[in-house]
Design a protein around this motif. Structure first.
Motif, PDB file in Angstrom:
ATOM      1  N   LEU A  59       7.400  11.696   0.838  1.00  0.00           N
ATOM      2  CA  LEU A  59       8.078  11.864   1.719  1.00  0.00           C
ATOM      3  C   LEU A  59       9.073  13.134   1.440  1.00  0.00           C
ATOM      4  O   LEU A  59       9.838  13.424   2.333  1.00  0.00           O
ATOM      5  N   VAL A  60       9.839  13.162   0.257  1.00  0.00           N
ATOM      6  CA  VAL A  60      10.317  14.376  -0.345  1.00  0.00           C
ATOM      7  C   VAL A  60      10.341  15.959   0.382  1.00  0.00           C
ATOM      8  O   VAL A  60      10.553  16.700   0.726  1.00  0.00           O
ATOM      9  N   TRP A  72       9.247  22.684  -2.142  1.00  0.00           N
ATOM     10  CA  TRP A  72       7.860  21.761  -1.082  1.00  0.00           C
ATOM     11  C   TRP A  72       6.372  21.930  -1.225  1.00  0.00           C
ATOM     12  O   TRP A  72       5.454  21.098  -1.399  1.00  0.00           O
ATOM     13  N   ALA A  73       5.922  23.393  -1.486  1.00  0.00           N
ATOM     14  CA  ALA A  73       4.642  24.135  -1.430  1.00  0.00           C
ATOM     15  C   ALA A  73       4.127  23.067  -2.798  1.00  0.00           C
ATOM     16  O   ALA A  73       2.949  22.448  -2.665  1.00  0.00           O
ATOM     17  N   LEU A  74       4.887  23.385  -3.985  1.00  0.00           N
ATOM     18  CA  LEU A  74       4.214  22.657  -5.400  1.00  0.00           C
ATOM     19  C   LEU A  74       4.446  20.443  -4.927  1.00  0.00           C
ATOM     20  O   LEU A  74       3.384  20.116  -5.740  1.00  0.00           O
ATOM     21  N   THR A  75       5.215  20.120  -4.354  1.00  0.00           N
ATOM     22  CA  THR A  75       4.650  18.607  -4.456  1.00  0.00           C
ATOM     23  C   THR A  75       3.328  18.472  -3.578  1.00  0.00           C
ATOM     24  O   THR A  75       3.084  17.299  -3.380  1.00  0.00           O
ATOM     25  N   ALA A 124       2.303  15.554   6.599  1.00  0.00           N
ATOM     26  CA  ALA A 124       2.945  16.398   6.265  1.00  0.00           C
ATOM     27  C   ALA A 124       2.659  18.196   5.986  1.00  0.00           C
ATOM     28  O   ALA A 124       3.228  18.653   6.354  1.00  0.00           O
ATOM     29  N   ASP A 125       1.159  18.226   4.942  1.00  0.00           N
ATOM     30  CA  ASP A 125       1.269  19.580   5.492  1.00  0.00           C
ATOM     31  C   ASP A 125       0.954  20.454   6.737  1.00  0.00           C
ATOM     32  O   ASP A 125       1.538  21.547   6.535  1.00  0.00           O
ATOM     33  N   ARG A 126       0.200  19.451   7.788  1.00  0.00           N
ATOM     34  CA  ARG A 126       0.270  20.202   9.097  1.00  0.00           C
ATOM     35  C   ARG A 126       1.860  20.354   9.747  1.00  0.00           C
ATOM     36  O   ARG A 126       2.352  21.826  10.129  1.00  0.00           O
ATOM     37  N   LEU A 127       2.676  19.197   9.392  1.00  0.00           N
ATOM     38  CA  LEU A 127       4.129  19.499  10.233  1.00  0.00           C
ATOM     39  C   LEU A 127       5.049  20.575   9.512  1.00  0.00           C
ATOM     40  O   LEU A 127       5.450  21.589   9.885  1.00  0.00           O
ATOM     41  N   ASP A 167       0.623  -1.286  -0.312  1.00  0.00           N
ATOM     42  CA  ASP A 167      -0.288   0.366   0.357  1.00  0.00           C
ATOM     43  C   ASP A 167       0.995   1.365   0.039  1.00  0.00           C
ATOM     44  O   ASP A 167       0.552   2.814  -0.469  1.00  0.00           O
ATOM     45  N   TRP A 168       2.385   1.100   0.950  1.00  0.00           N
ATOM     46  CA  TRP A 168       2.931   2.251   1.014  1.00  0.00           C
ATOM     47  C   TRP A 168       4.471   2.570  -0.746  1.00  0.00           C
ATOM     48  O   TRP A 168       4.342   3.902  -0.628  1.00  0.00           O
ATOM     49  N   ALA A 169       4.092   1.617  -1.469  1.00  0.00           N
ATOM     50  CA  ALA A 169       4.790   2.246  -2.416  1.00  0.00           C
ATOM     51  C   ALA A 169       4.414   2.495  -3.647  1.00  0.00           C
ATOM     52  O   ALA A 169       4.138   2.063  -4.496  1.00  0.00           O
ATOM     53  N   THR A 170       3.656   3.542  -3.475  1.00  0.00           N
ATOM     54  CA  THR A 170       3.215   4.309  -4.719  1.00  0.00           C
ATOM     55  C   THR A 170       4.600   5.820  -4.758  1.00  0.00           C
ATOM     56  O   THR A 170       4.879   5.758  -3.999  1.00  0.00           O
ATOM     57  N   LEU A 171       4.117   6.255  -5.855  1.00  0.00           N
ATOM     58  CA  LEU A 171       4.897   7.092  -6.504  1.00  0.00           C
ATOM     59  C   LEU A 171       4.630   8.562  -5.599  1.00  0.00           C
ATOM     60  O   LEU A 171       5.246   9.613  -5.253  1.00  0.00           O
ATOM     61  N   PRO A 172       3.106   8.525  -5.696  1.00  0.00           N
ATOM     62  CA  PRO A 172       2.321   9.632  -4.772  1.00  0.00           C
ATOM     63  C   PRO A 172       3.065   9.880  -3.462  1.00  0.00           C
ATOM     64  O   PRO A 172       3.562  10.806  -2.798  1.00  0.00           O
ATOM     65  N   ASN A 173       3.118   8.346  -2.636  1.00  0.00           N
ATOM     66  CA  ASN A 173       3.400   8.874  -1.035  1.00  0.00           C
ATOM     67  C   ASN A 173       4.975   9.205  -1.440  1.00  0.00           C
ATOM     68  O   ASN A 173       5.606   9.396  -0.505  1.00  0.00           O
ATOM     69  N   ALA A 174       5.930   8.600  -2.013  1.00  0.00           N
ATOM     70  CA  ALA A 174       7.424   9.095  -2.573  1.00  0.00           C
ATOM     71  C   ALA A 174       7.888  10.367  -3.068  1.00  0.00           C
ATOM     72  O   ALA A 174       8.949  10.979  -2.166  1.00  0.00           O
TER      73      ALA A 174
END
Length: 197
Positions: free
Chosen positions: A20-21, A49-52, A77-80, A10-17
């Motif tokens: 992580l960036v 960062w914002a564009l990701t 990621a957004d909140r942090l 489930d975690w191994a997706t391009l969006p999740n990568a």
């Protein structure tokens, strides 16, 4: 239950990568903002960062790679990121501490009252939340740009930031109401006591 051969986790997706960036970029951006490091580099990294945040959502829809992991880590990621960058700008003297207090208090309340729904991946991002995030990210980016190259524009950008903070409060209230409604629905389906709904 074991996963079928060839089926990706489930975690191994391009969006999740991409998400992580966003986590990885946060620390160097915050350090450069606080220490008034290379201004052009800090602004460029902040823009990336914002564009990701937009890129990971676009990829998830385009590639059909939505995942429960993404539903959990993307809002984190957004909140942090927002809290870290806003804190850095406050420490750098570009942003009023009162705005940071509003953001922090709302995030704390939302975390306490809706953490179960968020961890279950059942608390989707609302339309107001998306507008709020876009507005806050835009204003934070413009504030960093103004601080680096055009200090006279800082007051105008702060107006935009406060609109984003107001939407942050509204979106936070919406998440809490949604989480409580979902929890009430689950308890009702399970025959839970009415006073807890």
């Amino acid at each position: 239950m074991s996963r079928a051969r060839g089926e990706r986790p489930d975690w191994a997706t391009l969006p999740n990568a991409v998400t992580l960036v966003r986590f990885v970029l946060l620390l160097p951006i915050c350090v450069m903002l606080v220490r008034h490091g290379p201004q052009t580099l800090s602004v460029v990294l902040l823009l990336v960062w914002a564009l990701t945040d937009w890129v990971d959502g676009m990829l998830a829809r385009a590639l059909g790679q939505t995942s429960r992991t993404g539903q959990i880590i993307d809002p984190i990621a957004d909140r942090l990121g927002l809290v870290g960058i806003v804190l850095s700008l406050a420490l750098a003297g570009l942003l009023p501490w009162s705005a940071l207090v509003f953001i922090f208090v709302v995030d704390l309340v939302v975390t306490i009252l809706s953490s179960r729904s968020a961890l279950q991946g059942s608390l989707g991002v609302s339309r107001i939340g998306k507008v709020r995030t876009a507005l806050l990210m835009t204003s934070v980016f413009l504030l960093a740009c103004a601080g680096a190259w055009a200090p006279s524009l800082v007051p105008g950008v702060l107006v935009l930031l406060w609109i984003g903070v107001a939407l942050h409060v509204v979106a936070g209230a919406g998440y809490v109401v949604s989480a409580r409604a979902r929890r009430g629905g689950v308890e009702e389906a399970a025959g839970g006591p009415a006073w807890r709904r």
